[in-house]
Design an enzyme around this catalytic site. Structure first.
Site, PDB file in Angstrom:
ATOM      1  N   HIS A 143      13.345 -12.959  49.800  1.00  0.00           N
ATOM      2  CA  HIS A 143      13.102 -11.520  49.665  1.00  0.00           C
ATOM      3  C   HIS A 143      12.101 -11.220  48.542  1.00  0.00           C
ATOM      4  O   HIS A 143      11.621 -10.077  48.442  1.00  0.00           O
ATOM      5  CB  HIS A 143      14.422 -10.794  49.402  1.00  0.00           C
ATOM      6  N   ASP A 169       9.467  -8.722  52.829  1.00  0.00           N
ATOM      7  CA  ASP A 169      10.272  -7.497  52.872  1.00  0.00           C
ATOM      8  C   ASP A 169      11.152  -7.498  54.117  1.00  0.00           C
ATOM      9  O   ASP A 169      10.904  -8.223  55.085  1.00  0.00           O
ATOM     10  CB  ASP A 169       9.363  -6.269  52.886  1.00  0.00           C
TER      11      ASP A 169
END
Length: 528
Positions: free
Chosen positions: A499, A503
């Site tokens: 992450h 995204d």
């Protein structure tokens, strides 16, 4: 003539190192392959051998300096004769050079009377400096043919088979099963049928020398060393075995303790509780819960293999480093299965390989990675490296553990080429024949837990990659289609991603594109 000493390749994604220790100083004579210095990276410790015999005329990078790959470390003025350079070093520095001279001189007797040949540890691969002798397939006195397999070595990445360099008799085994050997070290001695006795006696004269090293003066030598810093690999090994510097006789410059000194001390049984200063080196482990005596008698304690230790370490490092998150979807495999059934016979006849599901998934992932390049990128410090190629890692379960061979340039390959490459790598993985190059450089990974019956799982990233796709079991399930409930072959897909770079929108988009390509394979042809 001058020879340059440069920084070797340090391993995947490693671009620089720190000069930890110089074992020679300017003006010293060195032999070919004699260790000059030790480099330390954030992953491994790398020893730099001398590329030629001669005199060390210049040291460009001092201890503590940071150097990049292929940077100049030093310069060596080559000597006219191969055997001339080690002798002056022994005369100038008997204490420092004796162990090295002995190691360099060891092959000499084996090439003399009796026609003996040394069996050496082969090159183990990039950034791999040592291995464990896992199995000997021959015993002393056995007759062996040239290229017949003698033993198997196990590193933290691959298993390496060592063949006989020539036909003869295995007169002596120098590294027993379970012992740790370094690249270029000696494993055994082969002789001709008429020279076995001569080689055995020669080996018998030289073998006891390391054990005869004086240890009674270790404490005095350690005191005399003052602020001399021991080799990083030696400090690490001492911490692992609970040894203090006073228990180890240093053979390096100014009494510096080398890695081989610690190994010798361990082999001699010099064990003592380590002082508090060296205790933090090993990672703390939770104490084992109490076990009843009757249960303990039915337990078996087995040492983890190097490969399993590396798998455990890398998976835990991945969890500790990446901001890992997993997103899920499901795919209707009807179209892929129909297409496969329709063309599998023609495919096999033309290409000589079966049409499986993996080529469809590789193609679908390549298609999705083109739209979401973040999943095919990696983080390097404060920079993101976007890769304009797809080196697809394919996780393979083997008897020794999980390995991830790489299908290079998968984005440029056909269905048939992908199937052939995956089949070849799968066989080599199960046989322990994979090379280091075949397991490095992957940019994205596919893991198929469905072959073992897994219905749902969250795969762990293979660092430094930013994405891994988990495939699962194909199972007939009721789904709503056109307002009706129908039975379809469904598969759950799981994408684990970092992450920090990917995204949520990009991850979901990637998984949807894979789903669309599999549910309608024509999209792959139309690049939609």
């Amino acid at each position: 003539m001058s020879t340059e000493v440069r920084v070797p390749t340090l391993g995947e994604s490693v671009t620089e190192a720190t000069v930890a220790t110089w074992f020679k100083k300017k003006g010293d004579s060195v032999a070919v392959d004699e260790m000059l210095c030790e480099l330390e990276t954030d992953k491994v410790t790398v020893e730099v051998p001398s590329p030629a015999a001669g005199v060390l005329t210049e040291i460009v990078a001092a201890e503590g300096d940071t150097v990049g790959v292929d940077a100049l470390l030093a310069a060596i003025a080559e000597s006219g004769e191969k055997g001339a350079s080690p002798a002056p070093a022994a005369a100038e520095k008997p204490a420092d050079s004796a162990p090295k001279a002995k190691a360099d001189a060891a092959p000499a007797p084996s090439g003399g009377a009796g026609g003996s040949i040394d069996v050496m540890v082969p090159t183990l691969g990039e950034s791999v400096t040592e291995a464990t002798v896992s199995s000997w397939f021959k015993k002393p006195g056995d007759q062996v043919a040239q290229d017949e397999m003698l033993c198997e070595l196990e590193t933290d990445k691959v298993s390496v088979e060592v063949p006989a360099p020539a036909a003869g008799i295995l007169s002596e085994i120098l590294a027993a099963e379970g012992s740790t050997v370094e690249a270029g070290g000696k494993l055994a001695i082969l002789t001709g049928a008429d020279g076995a006795a001569a080689a055995a006696s020669t080996a018998g004269q030289t073998a006891p020398a390391p054990a005869a090293q004086p240890t009674g003066t270790a404490s005095n030598d350690a005191t005399a060393r003052g602020d001399v810093e021991d080799a990083p690999s030696a400090r690490k090994l001492m911490a692992e075995h609970g040894l203090s510097p006073e228990q180890v006789q240093g053979s390096g410059r100014d009494g510096r303790i080398m890695k081989e000194d610690v190994q010798r001390a361990v082999s001699e049984g010099a064990r003592k509780p380590a002082p508090a200063a060296s205790a933090p080196a090993p990672a703390p482990q939770a104490p084992r819960a109490p076990v009843a005596a009757e249960d303990s008698a039915r337990e078996e304690r087995v040492k983890m293999t190097r490969l399993r230790q590396t798998i455990a370490r890398r998976l835990k490092d991945s969890q500790n480093t990446a901001a890992m998150l997993t997103t899920y979807n499901e795919v209707d495999m009807t179209s892929v299965m129909e297409l496969r059934n329709e063309y599998k016979d023609l495919f096999l006849k033309k290409h000589g390989v079966k049409l499986g599901f993996m080529s469809f998934f590789v193609k679908a992932c390549v298609h999705a990675l083109a739209e979401v390049p973040d999943v095919n990128a990696e983080i390097d410090g404060n920079e993101v490296i976007y890769k304009n190629y797809v080196h697809m890692g394919v996780a393979v379960g083997t008897p020794n553990g999980l390995v991830v061979p790489v299908v290079r340039n998968a984005d440029q390959m056909s269905f048939a080429a992908i199937e052939k490459k995956i089949a070849e790598l799968g066989v080599r993985a199960r046989d322990g024949k994979l090379s280091m190059a075949e397991m490095q450089g992957g940019s994205f990974t596919i893991s198929n837990g469905g072959v073992y019956g897994s219905l749902m799982s969250s795969p762990i990233l293979n660092p430094p990659q930013s994405g891994i796709l988990g495939m699962h079991k194909i199972q007939d399930r009721p789904v709503a289609l056109g307002g009706q409930v129908v039975i379809r072959p469904m598969m759950y897909l799981a994408l684990s991603y970092d992450h920090r770079i990917v995204d949520g929108k990009g991850a979901v988009t990637f998984l949807v594109r894979v789903k669309e390509a599999l549910e309608d394979p024509r999209r792959l042809l139309m690049d939609l």
